[in-house]
Design a protein around this motif. Structure first.
Motif, PDB file in Angstrom:
ATOM      1  N   THR A 226      -6.995  -2.731  28.389  1.00  0.00           N
ATOM      2  CA  THR A 226      -5.957  -1.423  28.673  1.00  0.00           C
ATOM      3  C   THR A 226      -6.545  -0.716  29.936  1.00  0.00           C
ATOM      4  OG1 THR A 226      -5.547  -1.567  26.538  1.00  0.00           O
ATOM      5  CG2 THR A 226      -4.875   0.348  27.741  1.00  0.00           C
TER       6      THR A 226
ATOM      7  N   THR B 207      -0.262   3.571  25.801  1.00  0.00           N
ATOM      8  CA  THR B 207      -1.393   3.493  26.369  1.00  0.00           C
ATOM      9  C   THR B 207      -2.527   4.399  25.881  1.00  0.00           C
ATOM     10  OG1 THR B 207      -0.317   3.123  28.605  1.00  0.00           O
ATOM     11  CG2 THR B 207      -2.633   3.555  28.700  1.00  0.00           C
ATOM     12  N   ALA B 208      -2.199   5.655  25.644  1.00  0.00           N
ATOM     13  CA  ALA B 208      -3.053   6.605  24.776  1.00  0.00           C
ATOM     14  C   ALA B 208      -3.380   5.946  23.500  1.00  0.00           C
ATOM     15  CB  ALA B 208      -2.546   7.903  24.363  1.00  0.00           C
TER      16      ALA B 208
ATOM     17  N   LYS C 193     -10.082  -4.697  23.654  1.00  0.00           N
ATOM     18  CA  LYS C 193      -8.587  -4.478  23.985  1.00  0.00           C
ATOM     19  C   LYS C 193      -8.496  -3.088  24.785  1.00  0.00           C
ATOM     20  CE  LYS C 193      -4.382  -3.038  21.610  1.00  0.00           C
ATOM     21  NZ  LYS C 193      -3.759  -2.182  20.440  1.00  0.00           N
ATOM     22  N   LYS C 194      -9.538  -2.170  24.534  1.00  0.00           N
ATOM     23  CA  LYS C 194      -9.572  -0.836  25.259  1.00  0.00           C
ATOM     24  C   LYS C 194      -9.826  -1.079  26.675  1.00  0.00           C
ATOM     25  CE  LYS C 194     -10.648   2.031  21.360  1.00  0.00           C
ATOM     26  NZ  LYS C 194     -11.915   2.693  20.701  1.00  0.00           N
TER      27      LYS C 194
ATOM     28  N   ALA D 163      -3.463   2.750  22.682  1.00  0.00           N
ATOM     29  CA  ALA D 163      -4.363   1.732  22.812  1.00  0.00           C
ATOM     30  C   ALA D 163      -5.971   2.083  23.211  1.00  0.00           C
ATOM     31  CB  ALA D 163      -3.753   0.862  24.061  1.00  0.00           C
ATOM     32  N   LEU D 164      -6.009   3.372  23.704  1.00  0.00           N
ATOM     33  CA  LEU D 164      -7.329   3.908  24.253  1.00  0.00           C
ATOM     34  C   LEU D 164      -8.157   4.364  23.161  1.00  0.00           C
ATOM     35  CD1 LEU D 164      -6.521   4.984  27.962  1.00  0.00           C
ATOM     36  CD2 LEU D 164      -7.699   3.005  26.965  1.00  0.00           C
ATOM     37  N   GLN D 165      -7.293   4.788  22.048  1.00  0.00           N
ATOM     38  CA  GLN D 165      -7.826   5.862  21.294  1.00  0.00           C
ATOM     39  C   GLN D 165      -8.167   5.255  19.804  1.00  0.00           C
ATOM     40  OE1 GLN D 165      -6.301   9.763  20.985  1.00  0.00           O
ATOM     41  NE2 GLN D 165      -5.824   9.732  23.258  1.00  0.00           N
ATOM     42  N   ASP D 166      -9.262   5.338  18.996  1.00  0.00           N
ATOM     43  CA  ASP D 166      -9.221   4.735  17.817  1.00  0.00           C
ATOM     44  C   ASP D 166      -8.488   5.129  16.732  1.00  0.00           C
ATOM     45  OD1 ASP D 166     -11.500   2.983  18.445  1.00  0.00           O
ATOM     46  OD2 ASP D 166     -12.793   4.566  18.364  1.00  0.00           O
TER      47      ASP D 166
ATOM     48  N   LEU E 286      -5.818  10.907  28.936  1.00  0.00           N
ATOM     49  CA  LEU E 286      -5.295   9.845  28.150  1.00  0.00           C
ATOM     50  C   LEU E 286      -6.126   9.687  26.671  1.00  0.00           C
ATOM     51  CD1 LEU E 286      -3.661   7.146  29.915  1.00  0.00           C
ATOM     52  CD2 LEU E 286      -2.529   8.549  28.686  1.00  0.00           C
ATOM     53  N   GLY E 287      -7.130  10.563  26.763  1.00  0.00           N
ATOM     54  CA  GLY E 287      -8.078  10.265  25.660  1.00  0.00           C
ATOM     55  C   GLY E 287      -9.020   9.333  25.525  1.00  0.00           C
ATOM     56  N   GLY E 288      -9.254   8.673  26.898  1.00  0.00           N
ATOM     57  CA  GLY E 288     -10.114   7.519  26.913  1.00  0.00           C
ATOM     58  C   GLY E 288     -11.385   7.876  27.035  1.00  0.00           C
TER      59      GLY E 288
ATOM     60  N   ILE F 214      -4.316  -0.481  33.519  1.00  0.00           N
ATOM     61  CA  ILE F 214      -3.956   0.818  33.896  1.00  0.00           C
ATOM     62  C   ILE F 214      -4.652   1.140  35.306  1.00  0.00           C
ATOM     63  CG2 ILE F 214      -4.557   3.333  33.816  1.00  0.00           C
ATOM     64  CD1 ILE F 214      -5.120   2.886  30.920  1.00  0.00           C
TER      65      ILE F 214
ATOM     66  N   ASN G 163      -4.146  12.855  18.706  1.00  0.00           N
ATOM     67  CA  ASN G 163      -5.545  12.363  18.624  1.00  0.00           C
ATOM     68  C   ASN G 163      -6.126  13.108  17.486  1.00  0.00           C
ATOM     69  OD1 ASN G 163      -8.524  12.246  18.762  1.00  0.00           O
ATOM     70  ND2 ASN G 163      -8.214  12.311  21.142  1.00  0.00           N
TER      71      ASN G 163
END
Lengths: 281, 251
Positions: free
Chosen positions: B7, A94-95, B3-4, A97-100, B81-83, B11, A141
């Motif tokens: 996601t 998930t991390a 996609k983000k 998927a959320l980070q570039d 989570l770095g979002g 979640i 990251n």
């Protein structure tokens, strides 16, 4: 890269950060060292834009940092931060998927290396394992600045050693600014290059670890011999036992008479003397 | 970005366990009460005096609770989570659209199938029948579904789904925003303002008219398209406030 100019942060009548100026321009592992309540977390939150300064200005890569303008280049992980109660592998995916620019290979390798079971859910992990997982996410990251607040909280000695390895490998894979706040100096000294000591909201010292090895020492001997030598030296602490005195010096080396012993000062002693070095004599 | 956002929605929908747990408890509790009522009815041969709440309508509770827990609990973990905050903004909006759509669809299916089947028995009547003849409640149970109570069924199946979706979406977005500001001084001001509106507007006739007008726009308006548009535009305006709120939110 990071420029802190005359920053003050006040909470009601308490001054947590007091006219701090700081500049970090080169990549490296920096240790923000201070006692509990010294202002480490506040300074980190200010750098990440999670708090606004009462006075002064912070810039990262030339861009002003404010809560309304948090820098994308900075990743801040607070002490004891929690994750969703997902399986370890899901947390990592998930991390990613959320980070570039998440380094999934690095994260998966570290999960394997530190024996974090991918099928275990977050809540089933020990405190140390939870912290390790969060640290892996932060280090995978590829931000230019990573701020880790007390990342070794809940770690046993072996995990602390593993953490140092993780830090070094992450830095070798992606050289950047890593600032780690802690009060466990001897552990972090093995990997850090620069030390920033903070006390009562003020930066006491910003120095390289090598510099401390060179300039920090202890002079011990009869008080009547040692005391005159101290004049003109930067004595950061003194311990007296009867007629014998041990003076902790940070500065130029001197050549004392034979009756005075010169010893290397440990980082722990150096830190204690810097932030709480009142004489007991 | 897509996609983000997806996601983030995933979640939110899979990691907000308390609302699902509360929904399960409410349904179980309602089921027990309903079974007891049915047994009493069968044994005594008489019915009446109370109402049965349509089970699918309980899904509204899920939408409301999710809108509280997503900003209150998930945001912090999402950032860990770095979002990015921007992703959370759009991801949460998507979560509410999915939840409101699913709740509205399931409730509509129940309304036209199971609820209708229950009303067709001799012990039950619908809301509309009770409104026409309140005496029916003396010897019947009322089958209560918000669709009928709010009059949305008058516009056909399609509008039942869309009107309900628009209202639930507005409700979720408003609760999300309201929850998000509770740690700020203006959140407390908003609390006081809402309490004042309810307590001051209700007893004073001209102000009550304003309150009635507002509820007519978001729920009871005879023109379904108007009600849908009003809800969506209001929801967009309220949700836009979350941009600066979450940009400044301290974790």
């Amino acid at each position: 890269m990071i420029r802190v100019t005359n920053v003050t942060k006040k909470y009601a009548r308490t001054t947590a950060i007091d006219r701090v100026s700081l500049s970090v321009s080169d990549s490296g592992i920096y240790c923000l060292l201070g006692r509990n309540g010294a202002g480490k977390t506040t300074l980190m939150k200010l750098l990440a834009g999670h708090l606004s300064a009462t006075e002064g200005q912070i810039t990262v890569e030339g861009k002003r940092v404010l809560p309304s303008r948090m820098p994308d280049d900075v990743t801040y992980i607070e002490s004891g931060s929690k994750q969703f109660n997902m399986k370890v592998s899901q947390v990592i995916d998930t991390a990613a998927a959320l980070q570039d620019s998440f380094d999934l290979d690095f994260a998966q390798e570290m999960v394997k290396r530190f024996e974090l079971s991918p099928t275990k859910k977050y809540k089933q992990l020990s405190l140390g394992m939870k912290t390790m997982l969060t640290t892996i996410i932060a280090l995978a990251n590829n931000s230019k600045v990573i701020l880790l607040d007390e990342p070794t909280l809940g770690f046993d000695a072996i995990m602390r050693a593993q953490f140092n390895t993780l830090l070094m490998e992450s830095y070798q894979a992606h050289p950047r600014v890593l600032i780690i706040s802690t009060h466990l100096i001897d552990e972090i000294a093995k990997v850090t290059e620069q030390l920033i000591i903070i006390d009562n909201g003020k930066i006491m010292l910003e120095v390289g670890i090598d510099d401390i090895d060179e300039k920090a020492y202890t002079l011990s001997g009869p008080a009547n011999v040692v005391e005159p030598i101290l004049e003109g030296l930067n004595c950061i602490g003194k311990t007296t036992a009867g007629s014998v005195v041990a003076a902790h010096i940070y500065g130029e080396r001197v050549a004392p008479p034979e009756s005075v012993a010169v010893d290397r000062m440990s980082l722990q002693d150096f830190f204690i003397n810097m932030v709480g070095g009142e004489s007991n004599g | 970005m897509g996609k983000k956002v997806w996601t983030t929605a995933k979640i939110n929908l899979t990691n907000t366990k308390i609302p699902y747990l509360v929904l399960g408890c409410i349904i179980a509790y309602g089921l027990v009460l309903d079974v007891i009522s049915v047994i009493i009815t069968v044994v005594s041969g008489t019915a009446g005096g109370s109402f049965f709440f349509s089970f699918a309508a309980y899904l509204w509770v899920l939408v409301i609770l999710a809108a509280i827990f997503i900003p209150a609990i998930n945001f912090r973990r999402f950032v860990n989570l770095g979002g990015k905050r921007e992703t959370f903004f759009w991801g949460s909006l998507t979560s509410y659209a999915i939840l409101a759509g699913a709740a509205s669809l399931v409730n509509t299916i129940f309304f036209y199938t199971i609820d209708r089947l229950i009303i067709s028995t001799e012990y039950f009547v619908g809301v509309e029948a009770v409104m026409r003849d309140p005496a029916l409640m003396d010897n019947h149970y009322m089958m209560l579904n918000m669709i009928e109570l709010f009059g949305w069924h008058e516009h056909g199946v399609f509008f039942v789904i869309v009107q309900q979706f628009a209202f639930l979406f507005l409700l979720a977005v408003a609760i999300h925003t309201f929850t998000a500001i509770q740690d700020k001084w203006y959140g407390w001001v908003a609390d006081v303002v809402i309490a004042a509106i309810i307590s001051v507007f209700t007893p004073i006739a001209p102000l009550r008219t304003a309150l009635v007008w507002f509820f007519n726009q978001i729920i009871f308006h005879p023109n379904a398209l108007w009600q849908i548009s009003f809800c969506i535009i209001l929801a967009a305006a309220i949700y836009a406030l979350n941009k600066p709120i979450f940009a400044r939110k301290v974790i």
